[in-house]
Design a protein around this motif. Structure first.
Motif, mmCIF file in Angstrom:
data_model
loop_
_atom_site.group_PDB
_atom_site.id
_atom_site.type_symbol
_atom_site.label_atom_id
_atom_site.label_comp_id
_atom_site.label_asym_id
_atom_site.label_seq_id
_atom_site.Cartn_x
_atom_site.Cartn_y
_atom_site.Cartn_z
ATOM 1 N N MET A 77 0.157 -5.839 -3.317
ATOM 2 C CA MET A 77 0.524 -4.687 -2.487
ATOM 3 C C MET A 77 0.156 -3.357 -3.152
ATOM 4 O O MET A 77 -0.371 -2.445 -2.502
ATOM 5 C CB MET A 77 2.032 -4.692 -2.200
ATOM 6 N N ALA A 78 0.486 -3.231 -4.453
ATOM 7 C CA ALA A 78 0.287 -1.945 -5.136
ATOM 8 C C ALA A 78 -1.187 -1.552 -5.109
ATOM 9 O O ALA A 78 -1.534 -0.401 -4.778
ATOM 10 C CB ALA A 78 0.791 -2.040 -6.580
ATOM 11 N N ALA A 79 -2.063 -2.501 -5.424
ATOM 12 C CA ALA A 79 -3.488 -2.190 -5.508
ATOM 13 C C ALA A 79 -4.075 -1.819 -4.147
ATOM 14 O O ALA A 79 -4.858 -0.874 -4.028
ATOM 15 C CB ALA A 79 -4.245 -3.381 -6.113
ATOM 16 N N ILE A 80 -3.674 -2.582 -3.118
ATOM 17 C CA ILE A 80 -4.258 -2.300 -1.806
ATOM 18 C C ILE A 80 -3.732 -0.969 -1.259
ATOM 19 O O ILE A 80 -4.474 -0.218 -0.596
ATOM 20 C CB ILE A 80 -4.025 -3.480 -0.829
ATOM 21 N N ALA A 81 -2.477 -0.645 -1.566
ATOM 22 C CA ALA A 81 -1.917 0.635 -1.121
ATOM 23 C C ALA A 81 -2.669 1.790 -1.794
ATOM 24 O O ALA A 81 -3.008 2.799 -1.145
ATOM 25 C CB ALA A 81 -0.423 0.697 -1.437
ATOM 26 N N ALA A 82 -2.964 1.637 -3.083
ATOM 27 C CA ALA A 82 -3.724 2.675 -3.796
ATOM 28 C C ALA A 82 -5.121 2.831 -3.192
ATOM 29 O O ALA A 82 -5.614 3.953 -3.026
ATOM 30 C CB ALA A 82 -3.813 2.313 -5.283
ATOM 31 N N ASP A 83 -5.734 1.708 -2.822
ATOM 32 C CA ASP A 83 -7.076 1.732 -2.230
ATOM 33 C C ASP A 83 -7.165 2.551 -0.950
ATOM 34 O O ASP A 83 -8.210 3.124 -0.632
ATOM 35 C CB ASP A 83 -7.503 0.303 -1.848
ATOM 36 N N MET A 84 -6.102 2.512 -0.169
ATOM 37 C CA MET A 84 -6.174 3.163 1.144
ATOM 38 C C MET A 84 -5.544 4.543 1.154
ATOM 39 O O MET A 84 -5.573 5.233 2.180
ATOM 40 C CB MET A 84 -5.454 2.286 2.177
ATOM 41 N N ALA A 85 -4.980 4.954 0.002
ATOM 42 C CA ALA A 85 -4.150 6.163 -0.027
ATOM 43 C C ALA A 85 -4.858 7.385 0.551
ATOM 44 O O ALA A 85 -4.298 8.142 1.344
ATOM 45 C CB ALA A 85 -3.675 6.438 -1.458
ATOM 46 N N GLU A 86 -6.107 7.568 0.183
ATOM 47 C CA GLU A 86 -6.827 8.773 0.622
ATOM 48 C C GLU A 86 -7.119 8.803 2.106
ATOM 49 O O GLU A 86 -7.266 9.873 2.685
ATOM 50 C CB GLU A 86 -8.153 8.860 -0.136
ATOM 51 N N ASP A 87 -7.270 7.629 2.693
ATOM 52 C CA ASP A 87 -7.693 7.570 4.100
ATOM 53 C C ASP A 87 -6.558 7.399 5.092
ATOM 54 O O ASP A 87 -6.781 7.393 6.307
ATOM 55 C CB ASP A 87 -8.683 6.407 4.275
#
Lengths: 302, 302
Positions: A77-87
């Motif tokens: 969860m943490a990694a995927i949330a970071a991946d999408m944060a900007e968009d």
């Protein structure tokens, strides 16, 4: 009235694909965008056609979403949330389907500090995994638990509730800590025990693997079903809900030791009393529609 | 060619009544006499009509039998064998359906020193009990294990084999000690663990009984099925197969402790390796026809 018009599902395994099928069936005008970190899963979902669009990155998947559902193992969860944060659009609601909640909420809040997060856990599943395993009725008459943080907006909670109700689920709201304790006993401990006994049975010197399989109808085969569940998902659950799982495991071990002692010292009455009490629980589960009344789970016997 | 023309069934619960239904279906010219120590069960069997005759005593039930099947809890075998000793015809074969064999054979040989005893264990059942629970196809494609003593006659073994094959079962022959070890892991330990976890879950202070029931679809409900099995039958099994059950329990506890330690010390790889291995066992059970391939035991989800 649709609770959400544009839904993004991140992680297209059993739960993600079942949600997509459920949305197609109950909210056919909603637009579904899917994303999975595994390119072969994305290709398969294109073939299966249950998403309107399959994106090539988490960021591209969320850019037009008003609901983003994270359906990945809780450790991811943490990694995927970071991946999408900007968009992530500012007004999008983020939800998930994780089997543990305390840790997941902390991860999501750290990665997406300004996001509107309404965590959820649909208590449903099968032992099958992957995008081919999903089906629209998985959540029918099952409970979906929402664990909104203290600062969640009432309107956001109600929209997530309406979404799950359209998929057939009943909704309960509780705090994350209590969720993690309840699910430790109704889900995590049963899985751990099932994995253990299947492992124990396959490591014996004096009983062959083939004998274990042939005579599994004596009870063992029931345990093999949940011990066939997704290994990554379950590894993450135990790591993530460690304290509550260890607490329940300790209680279970004490109770098992008491029974062991009763067997060793021929205290049949103690066994009989427990075995009588446990029947009543089964009866209530059936009365409340959480399992089938048919004997042997309705297996065919033909 | 019928293996037996006159069959007496002592004990008319799930297994005894299923045998009677199976005989009616596959050996319709055989005569079935039934007996149960409980007068209300005898009266119910008269109404249900699956025995040609219901006797008022064990002695009267066996007097014309060429096969006597003891379908009572294993702790009741010695007493019922003693009851019928005087009336048992010399050429009758005595068999049983007990879930443990070493102790049962010793009891029967002590009570009936000159009898022709061919013990059997059909590995089949449901969580339901009593004369209304039986059905003819219960033994279809299930294994029935025969554990003949060293001095058993080949012809007697073959007749008992033929009888069970007509009920749909596959036959395996093994010695009683090995049977008791194999079944300790494929049947007795799973039942003990299921009873334990259902007990643990119903004794919590911080999680209500109602919560346990509502969220049981997370895995717990699978365990409640076998924890709803007959308390008397299972108390007797654990008393009777004590040594093998305690041995398997010890191994299970060691394995569970190892997993507990892996969780405590965040050793996710150890969990993942075990969880991957256990999937293969499920696959083989399905391939060998000992369980259904349908997800979630084929529960309906409608």
């Amino acid at each position: 009235m649709l609770p959400f018009a544009s839904i993004t599902i991140i992680g297209l395994g059993l739960i993600g694909s079942s949600i997509a099928h459920g949305v197609k069936a109950s909210m056919p005008t909603a637009r579904i965008t899917g994303y999975d970190a595994d390119p072969s899963v994305r290709a398969r979902v294109q073939e299966l056609g249950f998403c309107d669009d399959v994106a090539d990155s988490a960021g591209a998947a969320v850019i037009d979403a008003d609901l983003v559902l994270l359906c990945v193992p809780v450790g991811a969860m943490a990694a995927i949330a970071a991946d999408m944060a900007e968009d992530l659009p500012e007004d999008a609601i983020i939800s998930d389907v994780g089997s543990s909640k305390g840790n997941v909420i902390a991860s999501l809040q750290a990665a997406l500090p300004r996001a509107r997060i309404i965590p959820a856990h649909p208590v449903a599943g099968t032992e099958h995994s992957g995008p081919d395993a999903g089906f629209a009725t998985l959540f029918n008459d099952r409970w979906c638990i929402l664990t909104p943080p203290d600062d969640a907006q009432e309107g956001d909670i109600e929209r997530v509730r309406a979404f799950w109700e359209k998929l057939g689920a009943n909704i309960e709201i509780m705090d994350a800590k209590h969720h993690d304790l309840v699910l430790a006993v109704t889900s995590h401990l049963p899985h751990l025990i099932a994995y253990t006994i299947v492992g124990t049975a396959s490591d014996l010197e004096d009983v062959t693997r083939s004998e274990v399989i042939k005579y599994s109808a004596g009870g063992f085969r029931d345990f093999t079903r949940i011990a066939a569940s997704d290994p990554t998902m379950w590894r993450d659950v135990f790591m993530s809900n460690k304290d509550a799982v260890l607490e329940m495991l300790q209680r279970f071990s004490e109770d098992l030791t008491a029974l062991q002692r009763a067997i060793r010292w021929d205290k049949g009455d103690e066994l009989f009393d427990l075995f009588t009490k446990t029947r009543a629980i089964r009866r209530r589960i059936i009365e409340e529609g959480q399992d089938d009344a048919a004997p042997d789970f309705g297996r065919s016997h033909e």
